[in-house]
Write a protein that holds these residues in place. Structure first.
Motif, PDB file in Angstrom:
ATOM      1  N   SER A  16       0.754  -0.609  -0.014  1.00 35.05           N
ATOM      2  CA  SER A  16      -0.317   0.031  -0.163  1.00 35.05           C
ATOM      3  C   SER A  16       1.495   1.702  -0.305  1.00 35.05           C
ATOM      4  CB  SER A  16      -0.755   0.056   1.431  1.00 35.05           C
ATOM      5  OG  SER A  16       0.084   0.324   2.442  1.00 35.05           O
ATOM      6  N   ARG A  17       0.620   2.660  -0.848  1.00 36.77           N
ATOM      7  CA  ARG A  17       0.655   3.581  -0.289  1.00 36.77           C
ATOM      8  C   ARG A  17       1.091   4.805   1.122  1.00 36.77           C
ATOM      9  NH1 ARG A  17       0.088   8.241  -4.331  1.00 36.77           N
ATOM     10  NH2 ARG A  17       2.179   9.214  -4.516  1.00 36.77           N
ATOM     11  N   GLN A  18       1.587   4.746   1.261  1.00 35.26           N
ATOM     12  CA  GLN A  18       0.811   5.802   2.762  1.00 35.26           C
ATOM     13  C   GLN A  18       1.638   6.954   3.318  1.00 35.26           C
ATOM     14  OE1 GLN A  18      -0.757   3.848   5.585  1.00 35.26           O
ATOM     15  NE2 GLN A  18      -1.061   2.463   3.876  1.00 35.26           N
ATOM     16  N   GLY A  19       1.470   7.696   3.644  1.00 33.39           N
ATOM     17  CA  GLY A  19       1.748   9.066   4.111  1.00 33.39           C
ATOM     18  C   GLY A  19       1.313  10.253   3.272  1.00 33.39           C
ATOM     19  N   GLY A  20       1.896  11.421   3.444  1.00 34.01           N
ATOM     20  CA  GLY A  20       1.759  12.695   2.644  1.00 34.01           C
ATOM     21  C   GLY A  20       1.232  13.582   3.476  1.00 34.01           C
ATOM     22  N   PHE A  21       0.999  15.117   2.770  1.00 36.34           N
ATOM     23  CA  PHE A  21       0.524  15.565   3.463  1.00 36.34           C
ATOM     24  C   PHE A  21      -1.507  15.405   4.308  1.00 36.34           C
ATOM     25  CE2 PHE A  21      -2.055  19.699   4.197  1.00 36.34           C
ATOM     26  CZ  PHE A  21      -1.174  20.483   5.131  1.00 36.34           C
ATOM     27  N   ALA A  22      -1.517  14.950   3.291  1.00 38.79           N
ATOM     28  CA  ALA A  22      -3.324  14.718   3.562  1.00 38.79           C
ATOM     29  C   ALA A  22      -3.092  12.748   3.219  1.00 38.79           C
ATOM     30  CB  ALA A  22      -4.406  15.283   2.819  1.00 38.79           C
ATOM     31  N   ALA A  23      -3.406  12.655   5.018  1.00 38.34           N
ATOM     32  CA  ALA A  23      -3.286  10.271   3.566  1.00 38.34           C
ATOM     33  C   ALA A  23      -4.936  10.514   3.959  1.00 38.34           C
ATOM     34  CB  ALA A  23      -3.043   9.910   5.638  1.00 38.34           C
ATOM     35  N   ILE A  24      -5.435   9.809   2.443  1.00 37.10           N
ATOM     36  CA  ILE A  24      -5.992   9.649   2.267  1.00 37.10           C
ATOM     37  C   ILE A  24      -6.672   7.815   2.272  1.00 37.10           C
ATOM     38  CG2 ILE A  24      -8.355   9.712   0.377  1.00 37.10           C
ATOM     39  CD1 ILE A  24      -6.853  12.823   0.210  1.00 37.10           C
ATOM     40  N   ALA A  25      -7.363   7.010   3.005  1.00 32.99           N
ATOM     41  CA  ALA A  25      -7.609   6.239   2.724  1.00 32.99           C
ATOM     42  C   ALA A  25      -7.981   4.964   1.129  1.00 32.99           C
ATOM     43  CB  ALA A  25      -7.802   4.940   3.559  1.00 32.99           C
ATOM     44  N   THR A  26      -8.707   5.654   0.225  1.00 30.91           N
ATOM     45  CA  THR A  26      -9.183   5.051  -0.585  1.00 30.91           C
ATOM     46  C   THR A  26      -7.361   5.851  -1.330  1.00 30.91           C
ATOM     47  OG1 THR A  26      -9.598   7.384  -1.697  1.00 30.91           O
ATOM     48  CG2 THR A  26     -11.358   5.891  -0.856  1.00 30.91           C
ATOM     49  N   LEU A  27      -6.351   6.287  -1.471  1.00 33.28           N
ATOM     50  CA  LEU A  27      -5.159   6.989  -2.459  1.00 33.28           C
ATOM     51  C   LEU A  27      -4.263   5.704  -2.018  1.00 33.28           C
ATOM     52  CD1 LEU A  27      -5.037  10.709  -2.833  1.00 33.28           C
ATOM     53  CD2 LEU A  27      -6.415   8.742  -4.177  1.00 33.28           C
ATOM     54  N   SER A  28      -4.259   4.889  -1.018  1.00 31.08           N
ATOM     55  CA  SER A  28      -3.960   3.908  -1.181  1.00 31.08           C
ATOM     56  C   SER A  28      -3.518   2.862  -1.643  1.00 31.08           C
ATOM     57  CB  SER A  28      -3.373   3.434   0.883  1.00 31.08           C
ATOM     58  OG  SER A  28      -5.173   2.830   1.470  1.00 31.08           O
ATOM     59  N   ARG A  29      -4.495   2.089  -2.663  1.00 25.73           N
ATOM     60  CA  ARG A  29      -4.753   1.686  -3.281  1.00 25.73           C
ATOM     61  C   ARG A  29      -3.914  -0.395  -2.852  1.00 25.73           C
ATOM     62  NH1 ARG A  29      -3.995   4.232  -9.188  1.00 25.73           N
ATOM     63  NH2 ARG A  29      -3.556   1.204  -9.747  1.00 25.73           N
ATOM     64  N   PRO A  30      -4.453  -0.448  -1.683  1.00 29.38           N
ATOM     65  CA  PRO A  30      -3.218  -1.784  -1.931  1.00 29.38           C
ATOM     66  C   PRO A  30      -3.773  -2.550  -2.175  1.00 29.38           C
ATOM     67  CG  PRO A  30      -5.553  -1.558  -0.082  1.00 29.38           C
ATOM     68  CD  PRO A  30      -5.170  -0.215  -0.589  1.00 29.38           C
ATOM     69  N   ARG A  31      -2.711  -3.445  -2.241  1.00 30.00           N
ATOM     70  CA  ARG A  31      -2.552  -4.870  -3.658  1.00 30.00           C
ATOM     71  C   ARG A  31      -2.534  -5.869  -2.388  1.00 30.00           C
ATOM     72  NH1 ARG A  31      -4.974  -3.516  -8.028  1.00 30.00           N
ATOM     73  NH2 ARG A  31      -3.869  -1.617  -9.150  1.00 30.00           N
ATOM     74  N   GLU A  32      -3.035  -6.882  -2.695  1.00 31.84           N
ATOM     75  CA  GLU A  32      -2.985  -7.693  -2.003  1.00 31.84           C
ATOM     76  C   GLU A  32      -2.225  -9.174  -2.888  1.00 31.84           C
ATOM     77  OE1 GLU A  32      -4.944 -10.846   0.889  1.00 31.84           O
ATOM     78  OE2 GLU A  32      -4.656  -9.064   2.274  1.00 31.84           O
ATOM     79  N   ILE A  33      -0.615  -9.920  -2.735  1.00 32.03           N
ATOM     80  CA  ILE A  33      -0.438 -10.746  -3.789  1.00 32.03           C
ATOM     81  C   ILE A  33      -0.774 -12.235  -2.889  1.00 32.03           C
ATOM     82  CG2 ILE A  33       1.356 -12.441  -5.129  1.00 32.03           C
ATOM     83  CD1 ILE A  33       2.357  -8.269  -5.129  1.00 32.03           C
ATOM     84  N   ASP A  34      -1.872 -13.291  -3.222  1.00 34.75           N
ATOM     85  CA  ASP A  34      -1.735 -14.173  -2.892  1.00 34.75           C
ATOM     86  C   ASP A  34      -0.730 -15.409  -3.404  1.00 34.75           C
ATOM     87  OD1 ASP A  34      -2.170 -16.768  -1.418  1.00 34.75           O
ATOM     88  OD2 ASP A  34      -3.988 -16.746  -1.694  1.00 34.75           O
ATOM     89  N   PHE A  35       0.270 -16.017  -2.202  1.00 30.96           N
ATOM     90  CA  PHE A  35       0.991 -16.626  -3.283  1.00 30.96           C
ATOM     91  C   PHE A  35       0.799 -18.102  -4.225  1.00 30.96           C
ATOM     92  CE2 PHE A  35       5.846 -16.169  -3.149  1.00 30.96           C
ATOM     93  CZ  PHE A  35       5.562 -14.426  -3.335  1.00 30.96           C
ATOM     94  N   ALA A  36      -0.513 -18.060  -3.187  1.00 28.63           N
ATOM     95  CA  ALA A  36      -0.311 -19.650  -4.038  1.00 28.63           C
ATOM     96  C   ALA A  36      -2.117 -19.662  -5.691  1.00 28.63           C
ATOM     97  CB  ALA A  36      -1.701 -19.999  -3.348  1.00 28.63           C
TER      98      ALA A  36
END
Length: 105
Positions: A16-36
């Protein structure tokens, strides 16, 4: 940390992308990779990328409104409490990490 723990097909990676002046949850765009769900080539690419992030990861990332990529690695689903976290400053992030975060596998 100098090396990754051994990763099996049970490994999970969350970026995920974190931090910045105004942290906005929707901008973190988390990616999950399942090795299976990955083929051996994809696993190899992700492992190479994680190894490239090790030397640039920093506990200082995110201070002074700095953006950073947070990589959470769960090596084995059966031991969910064992998690490795890497914080990679945005300006030092490998290009492939940014690409993976934006586009997924």
């Amino acid at each position: 940390m100098n090396e990754l723990p051994p990763l099996s097909d049970e490994a999970l990676v969350r970026i995920s992308r974190q931090g910045g002046f105004a942290a906005i949850a929707t901008l973190s765009r988390p990616r999950e990779i399942d090795f299976a769900q990955c083929d051996p080539d994809q696993r190899g690419q992700v492992c190479s990328l994680l190894e490239a992030c090790l030397p640039v990861a920093s506990k200082e990332a995110g201070r002074a409104d700095q953006r950073f990529y947070r990589i959470e690695l769960q090596a084995c689903a059966q031991r969910a409490q064992e998690k490795l976290v890497l914080n990679v400053p945005e300006e030092r992030a490998p290009r492939d990490l940014v690409k993976l975060w934006k586009n997924g596998l």
